[in-house]
Design an enzyme around this catalytic site. Sequence first.
Site, short mmCIF file in Angstrom:
data_model
loop_
_atom_site.label_atom_id
_atom_site.label_comp_id
_atom_site.label_asym_id
_atom_site.label_seq_id
_atom_site.Cartn_x
_atom_site.Cartn_y
_atom_site.Cartn_z
N LYS A 103 22.05 36.11 -41.53
CA LYS A 103 21.23 36.66 -42.61
C LYS A 103 19.99 35.78 -42.77
CE LYS A 103 21.40 38.00 -47.48
NZ LYS A 103 22.23 38.06 -48.71
N ASP A 174 21.14 48.53 -31.14
CA ASP A 174 21.68 47.19 -30.93
C ASP A 174 21.51 46.76 -29.48
OD1 ASP A 174 22.64 45.73 -33.12
OD2 ASP A 174 24.41 46.98 -33.31
#
Length: 409
Positions: A103, A174
């Site tokens: 993150k 992805d």
Amino acid sequence: MNMRTSNESLSGLRVLDLSRVLAGPLCCQLLGDHGAEVIKVEPPAGDDTRKWGPPFVDTDQSAYFSAINRNKTNICLDLSTQEGQEVLAELLARTDVVVENFKTGTLARWGFSDEYLLTNFPRLIVGRITGFGADGPMGGMPGYDAVAQAFGGLMSINGEADGPALRVGVPIVDMVTGLYAFSGILLALAARDRTERGQIVDCTLADTAVSLLHPHSASNLTDGRIPVRTGSAHPTVAPYDTFNTLDGQVFIGVGNDRQFRGLVDTLGAPELADDARFQTNADRLAHLPGLTAVLNSRTACFSKEALARELLNRGIPASAVRDVGEVLRDEHVRHRQMVIEQGQYRAIGIPIKMSATPGTVRSTPRPRGADTRAVLDDIGLDGDQIDHLIDSGVAQESAIAATKEWAAR
């Protein structure tokens, strides 16, 4: 611990894989396939995808995880602790490339800001993969593949014209992000050869999704049109679609007028090539429903494999529509070494074929923490220090015997 050979493109390159899920691990597997020494660092809870099943290869490893984590040694380390961060600093000091998809802001919070990394490790290349990047209106927001497909417009153009928007059936965003990161790292390595400096390679799922909109994005930027879903048909080329046969479907892709003439001749309707409705690609698009109907009436008389083979022999791109099992058993797929079977390890092969420095598969995906002691020893920790890290839970070693290495040379 060293899995490198001298006859590979990236032999001598050391990579630290701090990533989880798909894009980052795939990028690092590609680097490992081509000779880099890759160390995967997993948290105590493990990579999320270890549990993404069934099916499972073993109790600690899903088929999903197994497909994107070969050619890596594995250390289990709690990077949220001060001692774990000290070990990370030692690993970084011995690393050429680090790939992370934490993150936004996580590494900086642990003391590894971009400024710190590029100042203290000036040759380090940092491959960063996030959902939306660190700044901008969506900066720092989380994202998975399907979220990026929705955000980036891919879902809006996927599906049948009269049906709902659909996620592409593979995690295309992805996977392409992993490929972009792989390419960016190679570019950064080439630049480092000239400058002696590393840099940040910044890849986001959102950027990838937008980049995949061709040719719909080009059309919109040219005349403002909003693309509509066309199923398996092409928005600007015809015929370029699936057609029904006696035993299933065949996909036929006609890219020019010569190929169209060959198609209709094969189907026993050569007069269609001179029909005013179908003479050019623009004509065929303007009369697409009628063209599709007449072609379907003709393809319905053939078997899918026989028709595809006949068209290919005439230089017209075509294929029977096959399921995954048929693909993985296909003679040509096996000839291209795109399926690897070595003992109990079964996986997709290496798609980048190199004539002088071919990639290799040197080790199967490792149990979490299988190489913790070996990695810690390699960075200079003594036995007591390693025991302390393991006893305190900062580092963990696998309870499964590390017996999964095998040679494929």
